[in-house]
Design an enzyme around this catalytic site. Sequence first.
Site, PDB file in Angstrom:
ATOM      1  N   ASP A   1      40.922  26.830  35.331  1.00 16.69           N
ATOM      2  CA  ASP A   1      40.386  28.109  34.888  1.00 16.69           C
ATOM      3  C   ASP A   1      40.991  28.489  33.529  1.00 16.69           C
ATOM      4  O   ASP A   1      40.832  27.764  32.555  1.00 16.69           O
ATOM      5  CB  ASP A   1      40.657  29.152  35.984  1.00 16.69           C
TER       6      ASP A   1
ATOM      7  N   TYR B   1      41.612  37.729  28.516  1.00 15.13           N
ATOM      8  CA  TYR B   1      40.154  37.812  28.355  1.00 15.13           C
ATOM      9  C   TYR B   1      39.780  38.503  27.044  1.00 15.13           C
ATOM     10  O   TYR B   1      38.776  38.146  26.420  1.00 15.13           O
ATOM     11  CB  TYR B   1      39.534  38.543  29.542  1.00 15.13           C
TER      12      TYR B   1
ATOM     13  N   HIS C   1      35.722  28.020  43.476  1.00  8.38           N
ATOM     14  CA  HIS C   1      36.407  28.033  42.188  1.00  8.38           C
ATOM     15  C   HIS C   1      37.866  27.632  42.266  1.00  8.38           C
ATOM     16  O   HIS C   1      38.485  27.386  41.229  1.00  8.38           O
ATOM     17  CB  HIS C   1      36.296  29.439  41.588  1.00  8.38           C
TER      18      HIS C   1
END
Length: 272
Positions: free
Chosen positions: A83, A189, A249
């Site tokens: 990730d 982010y 995920h």
Amino acid sequence: MHVAEAGEGAPVVLLHGYPETWHAWRKQWPDLARDYHVIMPDLRGYGDTDKPDIGYDKRTMAEDIRQVAALLGYERIALVGHDRGARVATRFAKDHRGMVNRLAVLDNIPTRVVFNATDAKLAKLYWFFYFQQVPHLPEALIQGREEIFLRHFYSTWCYNPGAIEEAAVAEYVRAYSQPGALRGAFNDYRAGPVDLKQDTEDEDNLIDCPVLAIWGSDFELVGKAFDVLEVWKGLARNVRGVAIPECGHLPQEEQPERVNQELREFLRGWGG
């Protein structure tokens, strides 16, 4: 930086993703540490690592990892990222290509590919990409409700909604409830536009070392939304892809035996 270590031998650096910490590798390191020196940092802004206000572009975060490797005396490493950690690892493999012997990426679609492919469907699936880039508001809404927020991801991002055991959830809640922890993760982010610029500038500069891409075939945002192997063939010259069924995920947590098997095979022959 907080760094967990185990074992002796050639260095293997494991970089966690969101919303996790180095603890995400608890089902990998006991196996890998039998033959390798396993190095598991908490990334900048995460876990028990410091949470500065700046430096969350992937070039800077990759430099953090380079300095950890240098401090431990290593000039060459094997690198595994999941990730967000895969984004750091990818940037590391491009910026410090002489240091990476091999690269494994778990359930990741690179930032440039996600942003360039975004349409109405992907925008809904990747809502958190955009929500968490808003300054200050996400922290204000989530602080004190970290467990509710985190459990949403652990349950919806796994094929088996109960795959993450309660002790692990408690550890992640502890980590993300620390002062500045939400801001640190969201700053990761918020660096998206800078990451996109960096990724676009050298998109034709393919990764040289062997790459293993592993993904959960049942995750809406990755395996079901993209041809993952083709995506990674666009980033590296030598790629092998493995889709894991009945997996979302978090393959290292949900299907650890299969992930460990694939990582061991990929790392075979790595002697430092």
